[in-house]
Design a protein around this motif. Structure first.
Motif, mmCIF file in Angstrom:
data_model
loop_
_atom_site.group_PDB
_atom_site.id
_atom_site.type_symbol
_atom_site.label_atom_id
_atom_site.label_comp_id
_atom_site.label_asym_id
_atom_site.label_seq_id
_atom_site.Cartn_x
_atom_site.Cartn_y
_atom_site.Cartn_z
ATOM 1 N N THR A 179 -4.191 -6.325 4.565
ATOM 2 C CA THR A 179 -3.299 -7.254 5.252
ATOM 3 C C THR A 179 -2.678 -6.589 6.471
ATOM 4 O OG1 THR A 179 -2.745 -8.330 3.144
ATOM 5 C CG2 THR A 179 -1.274 -8.742 5.012
ATOM 6 N N ASP A 180 -2.927 -7.169 7.641
ATOM 7 C CA ASP A 180 -2.334 -6.675 8.883
ATOM 8 C C ASP A 180 -0.853 -7.052 8.899
ATOM 9 O OD1 ASP A 180 -1.602 -5.967 11.429
ATOM 10 O OD2 ASP A 180 -3.229 -7.039 12.435
ATOM 11 N N LEU A 181 0.022 -6.056 8.938
ATOM 12 C CA LEU A 181 1.459 -6.311 8.891
ATOM 13 C C LEU A 181 2.035 -6.670 10.256
ATOM 14 C CD1 LEU A 181 2.534 -3.465 6.435
ATOM 15 C CD2 LEU A 181 2.017 -5.857 5.917
ATOM 16 N N GLY A 182 1.244 -6.490 11.316
ATOM 17 C CA GLY A 182 1.671 -6.893 12.650
ATOM 18 C C GLY A 182 2.711 -5.969 13.258
ATOM 19 N N GLN A 183 2.935 -6.139 14.562
ATOM 20 C CA GLN A 183 3.961 -5.394 15.299
ATOM 21 C C GLN A 183 3.846 -3.887 15.073
ATOM 22 O OE1 GLN A 183 7.702 -7.155 14.093
ATOM 23 N NE2 GLN A 183 7.357 -9.003 15.309
ATOM 24 N N GLU A 184 2.594 -3.423 15.034
ATOM 25 C CA GLU A 184 2.309 -1.995 14.893
ATOM 26 C C GLU A 184 2.921 -1.384 13.629
ATOM 27 O OE1 GLU A 184 3.479 -0.054 18.478
ATOM 28 O OE2 GLU A 184 1.903 -1.013 19.678
ATOM 29 N N ARG A 185 3.032 -2.206 12.587
ATOM 30 C CA ARG A 185 3.566 -1.693 11.314
ATOM 31 C C ARG A 185 2.460 -1.226 10.376
ATOM 32 N NH1 ARG A 185 7.107 -5.963 8.563
ATOM 33 N NH2 ARG A 185 5.525 -7.376 9.415
ATOM 34 N N GLY A 186 1.215 -1.332 10.818
ATOM 35 C CA GLY A 186 0.115 -0.843 10.008
ATOM 36 C C GLY A 186 -0.517 -1.918 9.143
ATOM 37 N N THR A 187 -1.197 -1.463 8.095
ATOM 38 C CA THR A 187 -1.955 -2.344 7.207
ATOM 39 C C THR A 187 -1.577 -2.070 5.756
ATOM 40 O OG1 THR A 187 -3.834 -2.347 8.736
ATOM 41 C CG2 THR A 187 -4.275 -3.016 6.461
ATOM 42 N N GLU A 188 -1.359 -3.133 5.006
ATOM 43 C CA GLU A 188 -1.145 -2.972 3.568
ATOM 44 C C GLU A 188 -2.496 -3.062 2.863
ATOM 45 O OE1 GLU A 188 1.945 -4.782 0.481
ATOM 46 O OE2 GLU A 188 0.222 -6.121 0.789
ATOM 47 N N VAL A 189 -2.761 -2.092 1.998
ATOM 48 C CA VAL A 189 -3.978 -2.092 1.180
ATOM 49 C C VAL A 189 -3.548 -2.292 -0.271
ATOM 50 C CG1 VAL A 189 -6.019 -0.798 0.469
ATOM 51 C CG2 VAL A 189 -5.108 -0.518 2.790
ATOM 52 N N LEU A 190 -3.999 -3.385 -0.862
ATOM 53 C CA LEU A 190 -3.619 -3.741 -2.231
ATOM 54 C C LEU A 190 -4.849 -3.696 -3.128
ATOM 55 C CD1 LEU A 190 -1.647 -4.950 -4.377
ATOM 56 C CD2 LEU A 190 -2.328 -7.213 -3.530
ATOM 57 N N VAL A 191 -4.773 -2.908 -4.190
ATOM 58 C CA VAL A 191 -5.866 -2.794 -5.151
ATOM 59 C C VAL A 191 -5.425 -3.402 -6.478
ATOM 60 C CG1 VAL A 191 -7.294 -1.207 -6.501
ATOM 61 C CG2 VAL A 191 -6.839 -0.730 -4.085
ATOM 62 N N GLU A 192 -6.244 -4.303 -7.017
ATOM 63 C CA GLU A 192 -6.023 -4.868 -8.345
ATOM 64 C C GLU A 192 -7.279 -4.620 -9.175
ATOM 65 O OE1 GLU A 192 -3.676 -8.656 -8.603
ATOM 66 O OE2 GLU A 192 -4.282 -8.812 -6.489
ATOM 67 N N LEU A 193 -7.093 -4.063 -10.357
ATOM 68 C CA LEU A 193 -8.225 -3.650 -11.185
ATOM 69 C C LEU A 193 -8.000 -4.048 -12.634
ATOM 70 C CD1 LEU A 193 -10.837 -1.915 -11.613
ATOM 71 C CD2 LEU A 193 -9.312 0.049 -11.918
ATOM 72 N N ASP A 194 -9.025 -4.635 -13.245
ATOM 73 C CA ASP A 194 -9.058 -4.896 -14.687
ATOM 74 C C ASP A 194 -10.267 -4.157 -15.255
ATOM 75 O OD1 ASP A 194 -7.008 -6.601 -14.154
ATOM 76 O OD2 ASP A 194 -7.984 -8.414 -14.893
ATOM 77 N N TYR A 195 -10.069 -3.409 -16.334
ATOM 78 C CA TYR A 195 -11.221 -2.735 -16.926
ATOM 79 C C TYR A 195 -11.001 -2.511 -18.413
ATOM 80 C CZ TYR A 195 -9.310 1.955 -17.773
ATOM 81 O OH TYR A 195 -8.606 3.021 -18.277
ATOM 82 N N GLU A 196 -12.109 -2.359 -19.119
ATOM 83 C CA GLU A 196 -12.071 -2.073 -20.544
ATOM 84 C C GLU A 196 -12.538 -0.638 -20.757
ATOM 85 O OE1 GLU A 196 -14.099 -5.008 -22.911
ATOM 86 O OE2 GLU A 196 -13.651 -6.564 -21.434
ATOM 87 N N PRO A 197 -11.665 0.254 -21.221
ATOM 88 C CA PRO A 197 -12.041 1.655 -21.404
ATOM 89 C C PRO A 197 -13.104 1.808 -22.473
ATOM 90 C CG PRO A 197 -9.903 1.227 -22.381
ATOM 91 C CD PRO A 197 -10.279 -0.013 -21.624
ATOM 92 N N PRO A 198 -13.921 2.881 -22.403
ATOM 93 C CA PRO A 198 -15.032 3.060 -23.342
ATOM 94 C C PRO A 198 -14.622 3.029 -24.802
ATOM 95 C CG PRO A 198 -15.216 4.607 -21.537
ATOM 96 C CD PRO A 198 -13.894 3.922 -21.381
ATOM 97 N N ALA A 199 -13.436 3.524 -25.129
ATOM 98 C CA ALA A 199 -12.989 3.531 -26.521
ATOM 99 C C ALA A 199 -11.936 2.458 -26.766
ATOM 100 C CB ALA A 199 -12.436 4.900 -26.898
ATOM 101 N N GLY A 200 -11.911 1.438 -25.932
ATOM 102 C CA GLY A 200 -10.962 0.356 -26.104
ATOM 103 C C GLY A 200 -9.566 0.755 -25.663
ATOM 104 N N VAL A 201 -8.591 -0.049 -26.050
ATOM 105 C CA VAL A 201 -7.203 0.198 -25.672
ATOM 106 C C VAL A 201 -6.723 1.540 -26.208
ATOM 107 C CG1 VAL A 201 -4.845 -0.671 -25.883
ATOM 108 C CG2 VAL A 201 -6.726 -2.268 -25.565
ATOM 109 N N ILE A 202 -7.229 1.937 -27.359
ATOM 110 C CA ILE A 202 -6.846 3.228 -27.943
ATOM 111 C C ILE A 202 -7.256 4.367 -27.018
ATOM 112 C CG2 ILE A 202 -7.238 4.809 -29.873
ATOM 113 C CD1 ILE A 202 -7.655 2.362 -31.633
#
Length: 246
Positions: A179-202
């Motif tokens: 997301t371009d924040l405009g007015q030379e304020r830079g860029t926001e980078v947003l990461v959203e991740l869903d995953y299932e670990p190899p051994a489950g929640v444990i």
């Protein structure tokens, strides 16, 4: 005589752990159990029995925690699919503001083979074609995890969305938004991740003992991304300023 199982009750001997998750439990359990036996101290005393439990969980295919919450990953047929099941997925959401144009950040990230340079837990990414790639990540206690991924939604300089393909041992899906924040304020980078670990929640819970908890990983990855894009390289000495996260 056998005890009667009433409707709505769970059979403690019923297999309720899916095939790929059982494999992950055996691998993780073996690592924890071996580590616990070979070392001394409180951590070793914790990991040895946990490893034994995960080994039993993987070999027998039964999980008391899943039984208590009426979760059965063996029935869902999701083990060979890319679907991330909400009832056992680990969710991560992190953002960082980087003083660089959107196009430059998007271009770097879109070439997935660049990502191991900013992500400590990634060993390698091989791009197969425009939408498909192969990933190798470092798992808990020195193990490795591999999967194939595909891009299913993309808008240049705005968003990349991906998911693991059928047969992945670690089902995962996520997005990165620019997301371009405009007015030379830079860029926001947003990461959203869903995953299932190899051994489950444990397995995800005990990964925290090794400093490999996913929220920490992604936070560090974005900090490295900021440093690399703004300074041109990652700092190798102590006392460097940390990334400004949003």
């Amino acid at each position: 005589m056998f005890d009667k199982i009433w409707p709505g009750e769970s059979n403690p001997d019923e297999v309720n752990v899916g095939d790929y998750e059982r494999i992950g439990s055996v691998v993780t359990g073996a690592v924890f159990f071996t580590y616990g036996l070979a070392r001394k101290g409180l951590l070793a005393k914790i990991l040895a029995p946990v490893g034994g439990y995960l080994l039993q969980r993987g070999l027998r295919g039964t999980c008391a925690i899943y039984q208590a919450f009426q979760i059965n990953t063996a029935r869902q047929g999701g083990n060979a699919k890319a679907t991330v099941h909400a009832n056992r997925a680990i969710k991560v959401k992190r953002a960082v503001t980087i003083n660089k144009p959107v196009s430059e950040l998007y271009s770097f990230w879109r070439n997935f083979e660049n990502l191991p340079s900013i992500m400590d837990h990634l060993e390698a990414v091989t791009v197969k074609d425009k939408d498909h790639s192969h990933w190798v990540a470092k798992g808990p206690a020195g193990t490795k995890v591999e999967w194939d991924a595909e891009i299913f939604r993309e808008k240049e300089n705005e968003v990349i969305a991906w998911k693991s393909v059928e047969g992945s041992s670690v089902p995962n899906a996520g997005t990165v938004q620019f997301t371009d924040l405009g007015q030379e304020r830079g860029t926001e980078v947003l990461v959203e991740l869903d995953y299932e670990p190899p051994a489950g929640v444990i397995g995800a819970a005990f990964a925290k003992l090794f400093g490999e908890e996913p929220n920490i990983q992604v936070q560090e990855d974005l900090r490295h991304f900021k440093q690399k894009m703004e300074a041109g390289e990652l700092p190798t000495t102590t006392g460097q300023p940390s990334a400004r996260e949003s």
